[in-house]
Design a protein around this motif. Structure first.
Motif, PDB file in Angstrom:
ATOM      1  N   LEU A 233      27.802  28.259  57.301  1.00 11.12           N
ATOM      2  CA  LEU A 233      26.634  29.110  57.071  1.00 11.12           C
ATOM      3  C   LEU A 233      25.385  28.284  56.824  1.00 11.12           C
ATOM      4  O   LEU A 233      24.295  28.647  57.279  1.00 11.12           O
ATOM      5  CB  LEU A 233      26.893  30.040  55.881  1.00 11.12           C
ATOM      6  N   SER A 234      25.520  27.133  56.137  1.00  7.30           N
ATOM      7  CA  SER A 234      24.337  26.323  55.846  1.00  7.30           C
ATOM      8  C   SER A 234      23.677  25.836  57.125  1.00  7.30           C
ATOM      9  O   SER A 234      22.446  25.819  57.248  1.00  7.30           O
ATOM     10  CB  SER A 234      24.718  25.127  54.970  1.00  7.30           C
ATOM     11  N   THR A 235      24.489  25.475  58.120  1.00  5.11           N
ATOM     12  CA  THR A 235      23.933  25.033  59.408  1.00  5.11           C
ATOM     13  C   THR A 235      23.222  26.194  60.090  1.00  5.11           C
ATOM     14  O   THR A 235      22.130  26.040  60.647  1.00  5.11           O
ATOM     15  CB  THR A 235      25.061  24.496  60.311  1.00  5.11           C
ATOM     16  N   VAL A 236      23.834  27.370  60.048  1.00  4.84           N
ATOM     17  CA  VAL A 236      23.241  28.536  60.700  1.00  4.84           C
ATOM     18  C   VAL A 236      21.926  28.919  60.012  1.00  4.84           C
ATOM     19  O   VAL A 236      20.933  29.244  60.660  1.00  4.84           O
ATOM     20  CB  VAL A 236      24.235  29.716  60.676  1.00  4.84           C
ATOM     21  N   ARG A 237      21.914  28.871  58.684  1.00  5.13           N
ATOM     22  CA  ARG A 237      20.701  29.231  57.946  1.00  5.13           C
ATOM     23  C   ARG A 237      19.524  28.334  58.301  1.00  5.13           C
ATOM     24  O   ARG A 237      18.382  28.781  58.351  1.00  5.13           O
ATOM     25  CB  ARG A 237      20.970  29.114  56.435  1.00  5.13           C
ATOM     26  N   GLU A 238      19.801  27.051  58.521  1.00  4.20           N
ATOM     27  CA  GLU A 238      18.728  26.099  58.805  1.00  4.20           C
ATOM     28  C   GLU A 238      18.197  26.217  60.224  1.00  4.20           C
ATOM     29  O   GLU A 238      17.168  25.628  60.552  1.00  4.20           O
ATOM     30  CB  GLU A 238      19.231  24.671  58.577  1.00  4.20           C
ATOM     31  N   ALA A 239      18.870  26.952  61.077  1.00  2.00           N
ATOM     32  CA  ALA A 239      18.463  27.040  62.478  1.00  2.00           C
ATOM     33  C   ALA A 239      17.129  27.776  62.619  1.00  2.00           C
ATOM     34  O   ALA A 239      16.853  28.745  61.904  1.00  2.00           O
ATOM     35  CB  ALA A 239      19.537  27.749  63.294  1.00  2.00           C
ATOM     36  N   ASP A 240      16.310  27.307  63.556  1.00  2.00           N
ATOM     37  CA  ASP A 240      15.046  27.989  63.846  1.00  2.00           C
ATOM     38  C   ASP A 240      15.291  29.282  64.613  1.00  2.00           C
ATOM     39  O   ASP A 240      14.470  30.199  64.564  1.00  2.00           O
ATOM     40  CB  ASP A 240      14.147  27.051  64.672  1.00  2.00           C
ATOM     41  N   LEU A 241      16.406  29.328  65.329  1.00  2.00           N
ATOM     42  CA  LEU A 241      16.762  30.525  66.083  1.00  2.00           C
ATOM     43  C   LEU A 241      18.279  30.641  66.112  1.00  2.00           C
ATOM     44  O   LEU A 241      18.987  29.649  66.290  1.00  2.00           O
ATOM     45  CB  LEU A 241      16.225  30.440  67.525  1.00  2.00           C
ATOM     46  N   ILE A 242      18.773  31.864  65.897  1.00  3.66           N
ATOM     47  CA  ILE A 242      20.198  32.132  66.014  1.00  3.66           C
ATOM     48  C   ILE A 242      20.398  33.050  67.219  1.00  3.66           C
ATOM     49  O   ILE A 242      19.762  34.098  67.319  1.00  3.66           O
ATOM     50  CB  ILE A 242      20.753  32.805  64.744  1.00  3.66           C
ATOM     51  N   VAL A 243      21.254  32.626  68.133  1.00  6.32           N
ATOM     52  CA  VAL A 243      21.576  33.439  69.311  1.00  6.32           C
ATOM     53  C   VAL A 243      23.008  33.936  69.140  1.00  6.32           C
ATOM     54  O   VAL A 243      23.949  33.144  69.006  1.00  6.32           O
ATOM     55  CB  VAL A 243      21.443  32.615  70.608  1.00  6.32           C
TER      56      VAL A 243
ATOM     57  N   ASP B 260      23.728  37.123  82.475  1.00  6.80           N
ATOM     58  CA  ASP B 260      22.287  37.292  82.256  1.00  6.80           C
ATOM     59  C   ASP B 260      21.862  36.801  80.869  1.00  6.80           C
ATOM     60  O   ASP B 260      21.209  37.507  80.105  1.00  6.80           O
ATOM     61  CB  ASP B 260      21.895  38.762  82.436  1.00  6.80           C
ATOM     62  N   VAL B 261      22.231  35.564  80.544  1.00  7.89           N
ATOM     63  CA  VAL B 261      21.892  34.978  79.243  1.00  7.89           C
ATOM     64  C   VAL B 261      20.517  34.323  79.313  1.00  7.89           C
ATOM     65  O   VAL B 261      20.271  33.494  80.197  1.00  7.89           O
ATOM     66  CB  VAL B 261      22.955  33.945  78.819  1.00  7.89           C
ATOM     67  N   SER B 262      19.639  34.697  78.402  1.00 12.66           N
ATOM     68  CA  SER B 262      18.287  34.128  78.358  1.00 12.66           C
ATOM     69  C   SER B 262      17.899  33.844  76.910  1.00 12.66           C
ATOM     70  O   SER B 262      18.055  34.707  76.038  1.00 12.66           O
ATOM     71  CB  SER B 262      17.262  35.078  78.981  1.00 12.66           C
ATOM     72  N   PHE B 263      17.431  32.641  76.645  1.00 14.84           N
ATOM     73  CA  PHE B 263      16.790  32.291  75.372  1.00 14.84           C
ATOM     74  C   PHE B 263      16.132  30.931  75.557  1.00 14.84           C
ATOM     75  O   PHE B 263      16.425  30.208  76.514  1.00 14.84           O
ATOM     76  CB  PHE B 263      17.786  32.266  74.201  1.00 14.84           C
ATOM     77  N   SER B 264      15.240  30.575  74.659  1.00 12.18           N
ATOM     78  CA  SER B 264      14.551  29.292  74.767  1.00 12.18           C
ATOM     79  C   SER B 264      14.494  28.624  73.404  1.00 12.18           C
ATOM     80  O   SER B 264      14.437  29.287  72.366  1.00 12.18           O
ATOM     81  CB  SER B 264      13.138  29.474  75.331  1.00 12.18           C
ATOM     82  N   VAL B 265      14.520  27.293  73.426  1.00  9.53           N
ATOM     83  CA  VAL B 265      14.455  26.484  72.211  1.00  9.53           C
ATOM     84  C   VAL B 265      13.256  25.556  72.342  1.00  9.53           C
ATOM     85  O   VAL B 265      13.231  24.703  73.231  1.00  9.53           O
ATOM     86  CB  VAL B 265      15.739  25.638  72.041  1.00  9.53           C
ATOM     87  N   PRO B 266      12.227  25.695  71.501  1.00  9.19           N
ATOM     88  CA  PRO B 266      11.079  24.791  71.576  1.00  9.19           C
ATOM     89  C   PRO B 266      11.505  23.351  71.288  1.00  9.19           C
ATOM     90  O   PRO B 266      12.521  23.108  70.621  1.00  9.19           O
ATOM     91  CB  PRO B 266      10.140  25.320  70.478  1.00  9.19           C
ATOM     92  N   ALA B 267      10.737  22.397  71.768  1.00 11.16           N
ATOM     93  CA  ALA B 267      11.033  20.983  71.546  1.00 11.16           C
ATOM     94  C   ALA B 267      11.110  20.698  70.050  1.00 11.16           C
ATOM     95  O   ALA B 267      10.253  21.110  69.273  1.00 11.16           O
ATOM     96  CB  ALA B 267       9.957  20.113  72.194  1.00 11.16           C
ATOM     97  N   GLY B 268      12.156  20.016  69.635  1.00 12.87           N
ATOM     98  CA  GLY B 268      12.335  19.655  68.235  1.00 12.87           C
ATOM     99  C   GLY B 268      12.969  20.728  67.384  1.00 12.87           C
ATOM    100  O   GLY B 268      13.226  20.501  66.199  1.00 12.87           O
ATOM    101  N   ALA B 269      13.239  21.906  67.921  1.00 10.91           N
ATOM    102  CA  ALA B 269      13.810  23.014  67.150  1.00 10.91           C
ATOM    103  C   ALA B 269      15.329  23.021  67.264  1.00 10.91           C
ATOM    104  O   ALA B 269      15.926  22.351  68.112  1.00 10.91           O
ATOM    105  CB  ALA B 269      13.234  24.338  67.637  1.00 10.91           C
ATOM    106  N   MET B 270      15.958  23.798  66.376  1.00  6.96           N
ATOM    107  CA  MET B 270      17.407  23.948  66.401  1.00  6.96           C
ATOM    108  C   MET B 270      17.766  25.402  66.678  1.00  6.96           C
ATOM    109  O   MET B 270      17.242  26.310  66.049  1.00  6.96           O
ATOM    110  CB  MET B 270      18.026  23.553  65.057  1.00  6.96           C
ATOM    111  N   VAL B 271      18.684  25.614  67.626  1.00  4.70           N
ATOM    112  CA  VAL B 271      19.216  26.949  67.866  1.00  4.70           C
ATOM    113  C   VAL B 271      20.703  26.922  67.558  1.00  4.70           C
ATOM    114  O   VAL B 271      21.409  25.965  67.914  1.00  4.70           O
ATOM    115  CB  VAL B 271      18.974  27.420  69.325  1.00  4.70           C
ATOM    116  N   ALA B 272      21.163  27.925  66.824  1.00  5.08           N
ATOM    117  CA  ALA B 272      22.590  28.042  66.513  1.00  5.08           C
ATOM    118  C   ALA B 272      23.197  29.134  67.378  1.00  5.08           C
ATOM    119  O   ALA B 272      22.647  30.236  67.484  1.00  5.08           O
ATOM    120  CB  ALA B 272      22.785  28.367  65.037  1.00  5.08           C
TER     121      ALA B 272
END
Length: 628
Positions: free
Chosen positions: A578-588, A401-413
């Motif tokens: 960590l730098s990549t994770v920090r820059e993410a628009d969303l962390i799952v 039951d995994v649910s999340f969304s990433v807007p166009a152009g955004a980054m999710v980590a």
């Protein structure tokens, strides 16, 4: 879920009814492959008929040559009939060449058709198929089994038709000369035919076993002789142990070959002996009738010549069942692969994903996704798998039951402990697998409803292990975009921060990278993989720990290339920095296949949950100190 290859596996059962049903079904499939060659096969059959008729006429000429020419002292008739026999020999030779020309065109064409059909079908199989399949066994199907199947169309077909017609013509001529001696000759026919069933079954079983043993030996060589396997063997292996293991496999092949040769020889010698006994009997009885004046010498000679033309084809026809059964083994092994249904397939009415992306942007959404890796029966064949694969079938859901969304152009980590399901999520987004429940969408379109070509054009992947083919740098890059110009290649290599290195190579972009790219360092392979991604220019980028195992210098260069690759693109990143994770628009944050947290870096730190714990134990210690 019933497996499409299960019906084929039942060939190994002892039931004659099952074998008969499978043989008939396989023969129908064989004929379907022959359909495009109907015209050439008709010509082939006509040539065989003419050749059989010419061969059957020769003993008749010798009969008249002896009785009407030699016995009567007619020199003119002797010369005429001898010349006729010579002409028939030349005609038969010409027909044999023509038969071979036609049959080779048909046979080689069928090899081409079968190989391309199997290759095309296999490359459309899902990733799960290749994760279970032994490469050596698969290559054996594509090469050895295809060649075995081709025999059904050339030598076997020729044997059946040619010898069948020869037997018919020969019996007609023999009955016209002496029905008594012909009946004597036919008494022994069952002894030619009956053993064929037993020998055929034995040889078919041996053929199947031989294919399996060849596949095992091929798999061992494939694993040990690629560069990664060779490196492992050099580090941990023992040449004596490896040689002993390979020697044991090929010894089994030798022993099987000896048994097979003996069975074939007993069969052939038995039939040849029967033929010799029959010819001796006809010579004896025919000679007595000739002495009594009931037959002429020419008839006796012609009858014994016809016996050679009768028992030779009968022996060959008895072998036909052996040949057909062994050919069917090959054909069924090819059909087993062709009958596998890809679990990830394109719908007939699939839409173009690029249209949706152009309209709505390349947003990514996972909606209630549950996933379990498919079992062996769902994706492969037992005969193609390794023992280890059969023992590691999944027992539960990898994602729940995994649910999340990433807007166009955004980054999710995606972060989480090992085994949490991060890589599985990335593989669902690139549709290596389909979810068991729920949906994965890009631009609002369910990936199961879009064409595979448009999905490949939309999603690009850089994995932890960048794979390169044994080819030039240019061809490895053009694998993503075959129409790319040299200028396009240079631009991608510059953006991937590797142009300076490629330019210094003696052959530049024409440098061959070696097996799996092992002539290059890990960082260089990763940057080439990023260049390949940039050349493809996808709207969605999936990065699966692309810098996980690089040294610090390579990591800095690869990270700079990745930053270039992610600009303006929707990205799904499995990160350990960590730098990549920090820059993410969303962390799952994933744990045991479930989403346990979502948010930004600061939000998740304040929540003091699993992410905060991972930050303290995994990310923070790996973060380099700021430059002075």
């Amino acid at each position: 879920m019933p497996h499409p290859g299960h019906g084929m596996r039942s060939f190994t059962q002892d039931s004659s009814v099952t074998e008969h049903r499978i043989a008939r079904r396989t023969l129908r499939r064989v004929l379907s492959f022959a359909r495009p060659y109907r015209g050439r096969l008709a010509v082939f059959l006509l040539l065989l008929a003419l050749d059989a008729a010419a061969g059957a006429a020769t003993p008749l000429l010798f009969r008249h040559l002896i009785d009407d020419g030699i016995a009567a002292g007619d020199r003119g008739l002797i010369v005429l009939l001898a010349s006729g026999a010579a002409v028939l020999a030349l005609v038969s030779a010409g027909l044999a060449v023509a038969e071979r020309w036609v049959s080779s065109h048909v046979g080689e064409g069928l090899i081409l058709d079968l190989r391309t059909a199997v290759f095309d079908h296999v490359q459309r199989m899902p990733l799960a198929f290749f994760s279970r399949t032994r490469t050596g066994a698969l290559v054996q199907r594509l090469n050895g089994d295809v060649l075995g199947a081709q025999q059904a169309f050339t030598s076997t077909l020729q044997t059946v038709v040619s010898n069948g017609l020869t037997i018919v013509f020969t019996l007609a001529a023999m009955l016209a000369m002496s029905w008594q001696l012909t009946t004597l000759a036919l008494v022994l026919v069952p002894l030619f035919v009956l053993p064929a069933r037993w020998f055929g079954r034995r040889l078919a079983t041996m053929t199947r076993e031989g294919y399996e043993l060849n596949a095992e030996a091929g798999q061992l060589m494939n694993e040990r002789f690629n560069v990664a396997g060779a490196h492992l063997a050099k580090v941990f292996g023992d040449p004596e142990r490896e040689n002993a293991r390979y020697g044991e496999q090929v010894r089994r092949l030798r022993d099987l070959g000896v048994r097979r040769a003996l069975v074939s020889t007993w069969f052939r010698v038995g039939l040849t002996t029967l033929a010799s006994v029959a010819i001796a009997a006809v010579y004896g009885l025919g000679g007595l009738q000739a002495v009594a004046g009931e037959l002429t010498v020419g008839v006796v000679v012609a009858l014994t010549a016809y016996l050679g033309r009768l028992y030779g084809p009968l022996t060959a026809m008895s072998n036909v069942q052996v040949d057909v059964m062994t050919a069917l083994v090959s054909f069924e092994r090819v059909l087993e692969v062709l009958d596998l249904v890809p679990s990830v397939a394109q719908k007939p009415d699939a839409a173009d994903l690029r249209t949706a992306v152009a309209t709505r942007g390349a947003g990514v959404e996972l909606d209630g996704v549950t996933f379990r890796y498919p079992s062996a029966d769902e994706v492969s064949l037992a005969s193609l798998e390794s023992v280890a694969a059969l023992r590691t079938d999944p027992t539960g859901d990898t994602l729940r039951d995994v649910s999340f969304s990433v807007p166009a152009g955004a980054m999710v980590a995606l972060v989480g402990p090992s085994g949490a399901g991060k890589t599985t999520v990335s593989q669902l987004v690139s549709r290596m697998y389909d979810p068991t429940a729920g949906a994965v969408r890009i631009a609002g379109a369910d990936l199961r409803d879009v064409t595979l070509d448009s999905l490949r054009a939309t999603v690009g992947v850089v994995s932890q292990e960048a794979h390169l083919f044994h080819d030039t740098i240019a061809e490895n890059l053009r694998y993503a975009r075959p129409d790319a110009t040299d200028a396009d290649l240079e631009a991608a290599l510059r953006a991937a921060r590797i142009w300076d290195l490629v330019e210094r190579l003696p052959d530049g972009v024409e440098t061959v990278v070696g097996d799996r790219g092992y002539r290059l360092s890990g960082g260089e392979r990763q940057r080439l993989a990023i260049a390949r991604l940039l050349l493809k220019a996808p709207d969605v980028v999936v990065l699966d720990e692309a810098t996980a195992h690089l040294d610090s210098e390579s990591e800095v260069a690869v990270q700079a290339a990745l930053d270039e690759a992610l600009v303006g693109r929707t990205s799904l990143v499995i990160a350990h920095r960590l730098s990549t994770v920090r820059e993410a628009d969303l962390i799952v944050v994933l744990e045991q296949g479930r989403v346990v947290e979502q948010g930004t870096h600061l939000e998740l730190l304040q929540a003091s949950g699993l992410y905060a714990e991972l930050y303290r134990t995994q990310f923070a210690p790996a973060e380099p100190a700021p430059a002075a």
